[in-house]
Scaffold this active site. Structure first.
Site, short mmCIF file in Angstrom:
data_model
loop_
_atom_site.label_atom_id
_atom_site.label_comp_id
_atom_site.label_asym_id
_atom_site.label_seq_id
_atom_site.Cartn_x
_atom_site.Cartn_y
_atom_site.Cartn_z
N ASP A 4 2.27 -10.14 3.88
CA ASP A 4 0.85 -9.81 3.71
C ASP A 4 0.05 -11.00 3.19
O ASP A 4 0.58 -11.90 2.53
CB ASP A 4 0.72 -8.63 2.74
CG ASP A 4 -0.63 -7.96 2.86
OD1 ASP A 4 -1.30 -8.13 3.89
OD2 ASP A 4 -1.04 -7.26 1.91
N SER B 24 2.80 -3.11 12.20
CA SER B 24 3.06 -1.72 11.82
C SER B 24 2.44 -0.76 12.83
O SER B 24 1.56 -1.13 13.61
CB SER B 24 2.49 -1.44 10.43
OG SER B 24 1.10 -1.23 10.50
N THR B 25 2.88 0.50 12.77
CA THR B 25 2.31 1.53 13.66
C THR B 25 0.82 1.72 13.35
O THR B 25 0.08 2.22 14.19
CB THR B 25 3.05 2.88 13.46
OG1 THR B 25 3.24 3.11 12.07
CG2 THR B 25 4.39 2.90 14.14
N GLU B 26 0.41 1.30 12.17
CA GLU B 26 -1.01 1.44 11.78
C GLU B 26 -1.84 0.21 12.19
O GLU B 26 -3.07 0.27 12.20
CB GLU B 26 -1.13 1.66 10.26
CG GLU B 26 -0.70 3.05 9.79
CD GLU B 26 0.80 3.32 9.93
OE1 GLU B 26 1.61 2.41 9.67
OE2 GLU B 26 1.17 4.45 10.33
N ASN B 27 -1.16 -0.89 12.51
CA ASN B 27 -1.91 -2.11 12.86
C ASN B 27 -2.68 -2.01 14.18
O ASN B 27 -3.55 -2.84 14.46
CB ASN B 27 -0.98 -3.33 12.89
CG ASN B 27 -0.55 -3.82 11.52
OD1 ASN B 27 0.52 -4.42 11.36
ND2 ASN B 27 -1.37 -3.56 10.50
N TRP B 28 -2.40 -0.98 14.99
CA TRP B 28 -3.16 -0.78 16.23
C TRP B 28 -4.63 -0.52 15.93
O TRP B 28 -5.49 -0.65 16.80
CB TRP B 28 -2.60 0.39 17.04
CG TRP B 28 -1.20 0.21 17.53
CD1 TRP B 28 -0.09 0.84 17.05
CD2 TRP B 28 -0.75 -0.65 18.58
NE1 TRP B 28 1.03 0.43 17.75
CE2 TRP B 28 0.65 -0.49 18.70
CE3 TRP B 28 -1.38 -1.56 19.44
CZ2 TRP B 28 1.42 -1.19 19.62
CZ3 TRP B 28 -0.61 -2.24 20.37
CH2 TRP B 28 0.77 -2.06 20.45
N ARG C 17 -6.52 -2.24 14.16
CA ARG C 17 -7.27 -3.51 13.98
C ARG C 17 -8.05 -3.85 15.25
O ARG C 17 -7.78 -3.31 16.32
CB ARG C 17 -6.27 -4.62 13.64
CG ARG C 17 -5.63 -4.36 12.31
CD ARG C 17 -4.83 -5.52 11.82
NE ARG C 17 -4.37 -5.21 10.47
CZ ARG C 17 -4.02 -6.10 9.56
NH1 ARG C 17 -4.06 -7.37 9.85
NH2 ARG C 17 -3.62 -5.73 8.37
N ARG D 244 6.83 -8.54 -1.63
CA ARG D 244 5.49 -8.36 -1.08
C ARG D 244 4.57 -9.46 -1.59
O ARG D 244 4.14 -9.43 -2.75
CB ARG D 244 4.91 -6.99 -1.46
CG ARG D 244 3.50 -6.85 -0.89
CD ARG D 244 2.99 -5.46 -0.78
NE ARG D 244 1.82 -5.50 0.07
CZ ARG D 244 1.39 -4.53 0.84
NH1 ARG D 244 2.05 -3.39 0.87
NH2 ARG D 244 0.33 -4.66 1.59
N ARG E 201 1.77 -1.86 -3.06
CA ARG E 201 2.04 -0.75 -2.14
C ARG E 201 3.29 -1.04 -1.34
O ARG E 201 3.67 -2.19 -1.15
CB ARG E 201 0.92 -0.62 -1.10
CG ARG E 201 -0.41 -0.24 -1.52
CD ARG E 201 -1.24 0.09 -0.27
NE ARG E 201 -1.83 -1.10 0.29
CZ ARG E 201 -2.96 -1.65 -0.14
NH1 ARG E 201 -3.61 -1.11 -1.16
NH2 ARG E 201 -3.45 -2.74 0.42
N GLU F 136 15.08 -3.39 -5.35
CA GLU F 136 14.25 -3.98 -6.39
C GLU F 136 12.99 -4.54 -5.71
O GLU F 136 13.08 -5.10 -4.61
CB GLU F 136 15.00 -5.11 -7.11
CG GLU F 136 16.24 -4.63 -7.85
CD GLU F 136 15.91 -3.68 -9.01
OE1 GLU F 136 14.83 -3.83 -9.61
OE2 GLU F 136 16.72 -2.78 -9.28
C1 FPP Z 1 -0.58 -8.63 7.15
O1 FPP Z 1 -1.52 -9.58 6.73
C2 FPP Z 1 0.16 -9.20 8.24
C3 FPP Z 1 0.24 -8.66 9.47
C4 FPP Z 1 -0.37 -7.39 9.85
C5 FPP Z 1 0.97 -9.35 10.54
C6 FPP Z 1 2.14 -10.14 10.09
C7 FPP Z 1 2.45 -11.09 11.15
C8 FPP Z 1 2.87 -12.34 10.98
C9 FPP Z 1 3.18 -12.96 9.69
C10 FPP Z 1 3.03 -13.24 12.12
C11 FPP Z 1 3.70 -12.62 13.27
C12 FPP Z 1 5.14 -12.59 13.11
C13 FPP Z 1 5.97 -13.10 13.99
C14 FPP Z 1 7.39 -12.82 13.87
C15 FPP Z 1 5.50 -13.95 15.09
P1 FPP Z 1 -3.05 -9.19 6.78
O2 FPP Z 1 -3.59 -9.62 8.07
O3 FPP Z 1 -3.20 -7.73 6.49
O4 FPP Z 1 -3.62 -10.04 5.62
P2 FPP Z 1 -4.80 -9.62 4.64
O5 FPP Z 1 -4.24 -8.52 3.77
O6 FPP Z 1 -5.07 -10.85 3.89
O7 FPP Z 1 -5.94 -9.18 5.49
#
Ligand code: FPP
Length: 262
Positions: free
Chosen positions: A39, A84-88, A90, A207, A213, A226
């Protein structure tokens, strides 16, 4: 169109040397399985006046470095939450960028995975993933399945609740088909129906990004993990932070619901 969002130069051009101070680590007590919620990519990019996708590209580079460092430390499995399943939910440009990034990552890293004996696995649902990404996933699995080194377990279109639902449906279907009795459903039966079948549960959940979270990651599997949280954004996460997390882990007493052993 989103391809134009990729930085022409790699964010980090050279493969960075892995620098870690191991002097305080107990090498006999390294967590076997480390789960990471990657994150803070968006905030990292914003802090530099850049668009969010720049942070994801940098985050993918960080993952490469951390897998190499984890391997050096003797960690057996890294589970990384990539989508994640919730990232759609975005914006479509960000989703498309992440899909393209995954596809490129899986293409470009195959040589490195083979050289370093990394086995790639995936957890999550294939439903809704672009065919190209699925092809790259299949290719990465096939090309690395006999590798015996560290396992890179990538969570793509993954949600802990969706995983448990899927497991319940799988087990229920076995019962409906008469192959399983209700009274024979135990912890092992459920674990065998999870995407993580065959993997040990995470010992340590990291994290970055400061949020307190779990974000639907490995809900069943982290029962006794842990947890280590840092304000550092994922693109700035270094092997030294991984060592810090392990040092904190080694300072904890894991009781698994029991009593102090001393
Ligand atoms: C959360 O950060 C991160 C993601 C939703 C995507 C994670 C993906 C990568 C690290 C790169 C892709 C991975 C590979 C294996 C190619 P955020 O965007 O929610 O950050 P924020 O909380 O600062 O907005």
């Amino acid at each position: 169109m989103f391809k134009g969002l990729f930085q022409k130069k790699k964010v980090n051009t050279a493969k960075p040397e892995i620098v870690m101070d191991l002097s305080n680590l107990d090498l006999n007590n390294i967590p076997q399985h480390v789960a990471i919620i990657m994150d803070g990519n968006g905030r990292w990019a914003k802090a530099q006046g850049k668009i969010r996708t720049y942070g994801h590209q940098a985050g993918a580079e960080t993952l490469k470095t951390i897998v190499r460092a984890a391997d050096k430390l003797g960690i057996k499995v890294i589970s990384a939450y990539a989508f994640s399943t919730e990232n759609w939910k975005r914006p479509v440009t960000e989703v498309n960028f992440l899909m393209e990034l995954l596809s490129r990552y899986l293409t470009n890293e195959i040589v490195e995975f083979k050289e370093n004996n990394v086995q790639v696995r995936f957890i999550g649902s294939r439903e809704g993933l672009p065919a190209k990404v699925q092809e790259k996933m299949d290719h990465a699995i096939a090309e690395t399945k006999d590798n015996t080194g560290i396992i890179l377990n990538l969570a793509i279109n993954y949600g802990g609740q969706a995983e448990i639902l899927h497991a319940v449906q799988t087990v229920a279907a076995e019962v409906a088909a008469g192959r399983l009795q209700v009274e024979d459903i135990d912890k092992q039966v459920v674990e065998d129906a999870l995407y993580t079948r065959g993997l040990p549960p995470p010992d340590l959940l990291i994290r970055p990004g400061g949020d307190l979270r779990i974000s639907n990651f490995l809900l069943w599997q982290i029962a006794y993990a842990e947890i280590w949280i840092t304000d550092v954004f994922w693109p700035d996460f270094t092997p030294e932070h991984l060592v810090d997390a392990i040092l904190a882990y080694q300072g904890r007493e894991r009781r698994f619901g029991g009593l102090i052993s001393k």
